[in-house]
Every structure is written in C-alpha cells, then in structure tokens.
Design an enzyme around this catalytic site. Structure first.
Site, PDB file in Angstrom:
ATOM      1  N   ASP A  60     -14.767  -3.228  12.925  1.00 51.93           N
ATOM      2  CA  ASP A  60     -15.451  -3.265  11.628  1.00 51.93           C
ATOM      3  C   ASP A  60     -15.512  -4.687  11.099  1.00 51.93           C
ATOM      4  O   ASP A  60     -15.169  -4.948   9.954  1.00 51.93           O
ATOM      5  CB  ASP A  60     -14.764  -2.347  10.625  1.00 51.93           C
ATOM      6  CG  ASP A  60     -15.675  -2.020   9.430  1.00 51.93           C
ATOM      7  OD1 ASP A  60     -16.907  -2.080   9.593  1.00 51.93           O
ATOM      8  OD2 ASP A  60     -15.152  -1.721   8.353  1.00 51.93           O
ATOM      9  N   LYS A  76       0.846  -1.183   0.000  1.00 50.79           N
ATOM     10  CA  LYS A  76       0.000   0.000   0.000  1.00 50.79           C
ATOM     11  C   LYS A  76       0.887   1.240   0.000  1.00 50.79           C
ATOM     12  O   LYS A  76       1.683   1.459   0.914  1.00 50.79           O
ATOM     13  CB  LYS A  76      -0.877   0.013   1.247  1.00 50.79           C
ATOM     14  CG  LYS A  76      -1.765   1.239   1.368  1.00 50.79           C
ATOM     15  CD  LYS A  76      -3.138   0.943   0.872  1.00 50.79           C
ATOM     16  CE  LYS A  76      -4.071   2.122   1.088  1.00 50.79           C
ATOM     17  NZ  LYS A  76      -5.400   1.847   0.568  1.00 50.79           N
TER      18      LYS A  76
END
Length: 602
Positions: A147, A53
């Site tokens: 989450d 990333k």
C-alpha cells in the site's frame, strides 16, 4: 477507515474512559482514532514519546484477531530499516491489546506536495533513496507492504519514513474500503493486484515508481477517476515519466513494467539510486553492498525538512506519597503515527515461515517496568482481565467494516434465502442455495424461481461469470446480460445479496444508525460499483448515475453475535416528479456460516 491516521493539528485531550497507561507508557493525549483502535500519545519514564495504538474492545474479544495480531507484531518487529517507522513495544495479551510505535513528526508526502508542489534536487533524490532503503528492509523481514501511496510516507526531520505495513482483510476503509471493490488504494495498486496472481515484492517496487512520479510531478500518476477507470488505466496505460530527472527515469520506467517479472528488485533499485545520487554530486562509485550506508549518510548531510514538534504534557513525578503526574497540554504540529499498520494482516514473502503467535512483552520486562514504577511512585496499571466477555456490537461504520472483514475471513461460506425484485414489474423472484465470499467478489450455487414462472439453477463465480448448472456448460458474463435473459435473474441475486455488496454498503454508507446489532444507512448511486452497479445499469439500459442521478440506496443489516451478516435488506429508491417514490426491495437471510471450500465451476 484509512490505513493511516490523518494528520492532526493538535494533541487532542483524553476522553472519559480512556486508559491512563499502556504498559510502561503514560497516556497524555489522543493523536487520532481509526476503525481498529485509538492512537494515543504516550510518554515513557524517561520522557521519550511514542504513539500507542490500543485496539478497540469489540475486536479485542475476538480470538482469531488476537492470534493474528500477535503474528503481525512478531513479524513487524523484525523490520529494522532506518527509513521505516519502528515498532517499539507491544502487549498482545492485554485485555485490550496495544502496540507502541516510534513517534514521527512531519508532513506526509501528500500534504507536502499539495502545499508546496513537486520535490526537486536533493529533496527528490533523498525521498527516492530513503524509500528504496525502507523497501529493502521490509522485504528482508519477509513482509510485502502493498500500500505504497503518498499518505503512507512521512517527511520527518531525519528523512522519509515509510509507515502502515501490509494491507490485508481486516482493515480500513482503504481495504474494503475505500472502493468496496479491491484491496489497496485505487490508482496506487500494481497490475497484478487486480488478478488472482500472487502479490510479491515486485508490487512494492511498482509502488515505489509511482511515488517517484508523484513526487516529481505533483500529480497522481494515473490521475483522479472512479476506481474502475483507474483499474483500466493501471492495467493498460503507461505512466508518463518525462518529469522524472534523467538519471532516475530509466530506472522508474523499469519499475513500472506491467509484468512484475520485468521489474528490478528493491535491492537493485536502492543500488541504482545511490549511484545516481553520487553521480549527481560528482562522487566516485561505490560497491552495491554499501548503498544503504551511503544513502543514510547522504540524508544526514542533505535532508532539510523542518517540523514543529507539539509540546506534550510533561511527566514529572510529584511527592512519592501521591504517586501522581501533572500534565500541561499545548498543541501545535502535524502528527503522523503508525495507524492501522499492525491492526491488519501482514503479507509475507513465500520464503518466510509463519512465526508463531508471541507475547511481545516478556515477564522480565514487565518486572523491570514495575520496579521502575515503584521507584518513581507511579501506580501500576489496573489488573488485566483474562476472561473473555461477549463482544460488544461495533459502534461505527469503520468498526463494522472491520468486524465484517474479520468474520468473513474465517467463515466465508453460508446458506441463504433471497426474495426481491423491481417495483411496478414482475421482474424478480426467490432464490436459495449457498454462497462463498472472496473478499470483494462472491460465488453462488443457487436455485432461482422468478415471479414470471421461470425456474433454474445457476453457479456464479467471482460475481462475474454465470453458468447453467449442467456439465461443460459455457459461462456468460453476468454483468453484460440484459433483463431479457433468464440468467439475468442471477445478477439480481449477486448484485443485492452477496457479502461483498454488504461490505460495500457499509464502507460507502452515510448517516449510519444502530439499534443493537442492526444497522441502517444510505448510499448514493454514484458510490455503487461491481454487480450492484451492473444490475442498476442493466435495468435502466444506461448508467444509473446519468439516468437516475437522484436515486439512492438504503440498507438495513443485522449481524449475529460473531459479526456475520444475518439479515440484509437493500432498497433502491427513485424519486418521481410528482413527489412520489418508486422503491424496489431485495431481502436476504443468511445462516450456517462456515469455512468450507469455494464453490466450483459445474
């Protein structure tokens, strides 16, 4: 943007301007792109695959973001569970910070259930046991995931893998997201996350229970509905667990208790699941301390989840003098990588101290890398620039949403002036004062002068309670007031000028255009919520989606050099039968953003 990059059916080619290296990793293709950065396919000198990333340049220039990114890398590096995606390497001091994570092939739980239906037998037990092991590891490192949802679970050939650690202010369209109203994913949020109560490990345990129900039934536990409807269901309705196998059902019911204090710990969940799985195979009990080892061993024996791996470009050195690599691109699989997991703030358990910002790659590691590169003829990456350049304006709606989140997290307060009202009427006026953003809610302390001659001062808290500015005044529910009330003028301001409304427009907008640091877009009334939706409903004395379904919102937002709102124009347009349009406009200017304390009750 979403917290996790969605599956891609092919390894995408590199684009002009993409990096050739990230530290020791050769970049061979793209896996996807999100609001915080691009995820590349990377290969090290041994040919091992990683997902790299690389943070967007617009965020790389933000000193606060860099400091937080460093803290996140430090914490996430401590998560050592077998069923979590591992962080392998990072350079938080690079011109564009990057992070390398374990590459994991396989479908998400969501895509697996959508394509093939519910999980059964050892497949279901393996999922529940692996996720429990992952949560124990996450909590042991001082992290709260917050989450858990089907798209954040990968069913890899080796077992289930949990990805995307911890939601916080800076990310994606699920955070701000997706609803523009709450942190988290609607329908997968624990009851306490809808209140001001601290969110701890019990929220993840609740999420574990929801995932088990989803995997056993093939349907979202609370169904599919608007975010506010899902919120009411989460707070007040029990989840149907009859489809969960008997040995697990009692445990799942306990994890779905509305009171977090009544839920078991992740360690207890893991121990009970391990025991239930052993009983299913008629094997004797084991000590709870051995649960994780037993789960991993049983996954090795029973887990079957084929996943075709794509052929990545090979990394073979050519003649030493050339120092180049040849690459052949052949694509064919579903790829999931750790997308926004580390581009967002980590929710730490209270008992854990805050780790200091770190430089993830040591000088020794860098020296070793350069020595290896010299031995194989690989060129060293271009020298990194250390000088800070002005931050370029965000280029996409996802980048803009993330930039607003970062800016408002550090400087949530400002002074403002406002003017606006409803066309073909005297309803509206001017206002000035100060405001304070609370992520998805806003506080105001303001003086209002209506077009009808009324003047008053009001304090609005959390976009919902309005107080006349006098000692011991009682609050009215702002979103239940009608146009006949003087205090309703405060709803006009809260519903069109609050930073949370700005963020909602950006998160839900379509056809966004940019000119410099000014952005414009459109939002369907069906996608509005919070005080703006309450304002429109109140004005129409009915649901705007039913009364004026063809009406729409447009906005124009100018941000300053630090990505904070400077000017915001919101317009509500109602098409007429004769081809005309009634447009009501509301304009706000902001100045003096700062980090002062929140506005308090009079």
């Amino acid at each position: 943007m979403t917290g996790l990059l969605q599956p891609t059916t092919a390894l995408l080619p590199l684009r002009s301007g993409d990096p050739q290296h990230a530290g020791p990793y050769r970049i061979v293709g793209r896996l996807g792109v999100g609001g915080m950065g691009v995820v590349f396919a990377g290969v090290d000198l041994r040919g091992a695959r990683v997902a790299v990333k690389v943070i967007h340049a617009s965020l790389s220039a933000d000193a606060e973001f860099r400091a937080r990114f460093a803290r996140e890398v430090s914490v996430l590096d401590k998560v050592k569970g077998t069923c979590v995606v591992r962080i392998i390497d990072a350079d938080v001091g690079a011109a564009q910070p990057w992070l390398a994570a374990e590459y994991v092939p396989g479908p998400t739980l969501e895509s697996r259930v959508t394509s093939h239906g519910p999980l059964h037998d050892d497949e279901l037990f393996g999922l529940t046991a692996g996720l429990a092991e992952a949560l124990v590891a996450v909590h042991a490192a001082g992290v709260v995931h917050r989450d858990l949802k089907p798209s954040n679970v990968i069913l890899s050939p080796a077992g289930p893998k949990l990805v995307d650690f911890g939601i916080a202010r800076a990310l994606d369209a699920t955070v701000m997201t997706r609803t523009g109203t709450w942190i988290g994913s609607p329908g997968w949020v624990s009851p306490e996350e809808y209140s001001d109560a601290p969110t701890g490990p019990a929220a993840d345990v609740y999420g574990w229970g929801l995932l088990v129900v989803y995997a056993a039934t093939g349907s979202p536990p609370y169904g599919v509905a608007r975010p506010e409807v899902l919120a009411l269901k989460v707070l007040h309705e029990a989840v149907a667990t009859s489809a969960v196998p008997g040995p697990l059902r009692t445990l799942v019911d306990r994890t779905l208790a509305k009171d977090p204090g009544l839920r078991p710990s992740a360690s207890e969940v893991m121990a009970v699941v391990a025991e239930s799985w052993r009983e299913r195979h008629a094997q004797p009990a084991i000590a709870a301390a051995d649960a994780a080892t037993d789960i991993i061993a049983r996954l090795d024996r029973t887990w079957v989840m084929p996943a075709a791996e794509p052929a990545w470009p090979t990394v073979q050195p050519s003649a030493p003098a050339a120092g180049t690599r040849r690459a052949a691109l052949i694509a064919a699989t579903v790829v999931i990588v750790l997308g926004a997991a580390t581009a967002i703030a980590v929710n730490k358990l209270p008992a854990q101290p805050n780790p200091p910002p770190v430089q993830a790659r040591s000088a020794a590691a860098t020296a070793d890398t350069r020595a290896s590169q010299a031995a194989t003829g690989q060129r060293d990456p271009a020298p990194k620039r250390t000088d800070r350049r002005p931050s370029p304006p965000p280029g996409t709606s996802a980048e803009l949403a993330a930039a607003l989140d970062l800016a408002l997290a550090s400087t949530p307060a400002a002074s403002f002036t406002f003017e606006g009202g409803f066309t073909q009427s005297l309803t509206g006026g001017k206002a000035s004062g100060r405001l304070h953003n609370r992520e998805t809610q806003d506080d105001f302390d303001m003086t209002i002068r209506s077009y009808e001659g009324f003047r008053g001062r009001y304090v609005v808290l959390r976009s919902s309670s309005v107080y006349p500015d006098r000692p011991r005044a009682k609050a009215d529910d702002l979103q239940l007031l009608g146009p006949e009330a003087d205090a309703w003028n405060a709803l006009i301001v809260a519903g069109t000028a609050g930073p949370s409304v700005v963020r909602e427009m950006v998160a839900h907008g379509s056809r966004m255009k940019r000119k410099g640091r000014t952005y414009s877009g459109a939002v369907a009334v069906a996608d509005t919520s919070g005080p703006l939706r309450a304002l429109l409903n109140s004005w129409l004395d009915g649901d705007v989606e039913e009364v004026q379904p063809d009406s729409y919102i447009t906005y124009k937002l100018t941000i300053d050099a630090d990505d904070r709102p400077k000017r915001f124009l919101l317009a509500w347009s109602v098409p007429l039968g004769n081809g005309g349009i009634y447009t009501s406009t509301f304009s706000t200017s902001y100045r003096g953003w700062n980090s002062r304390k929140a506005i308090s009750q009079p």
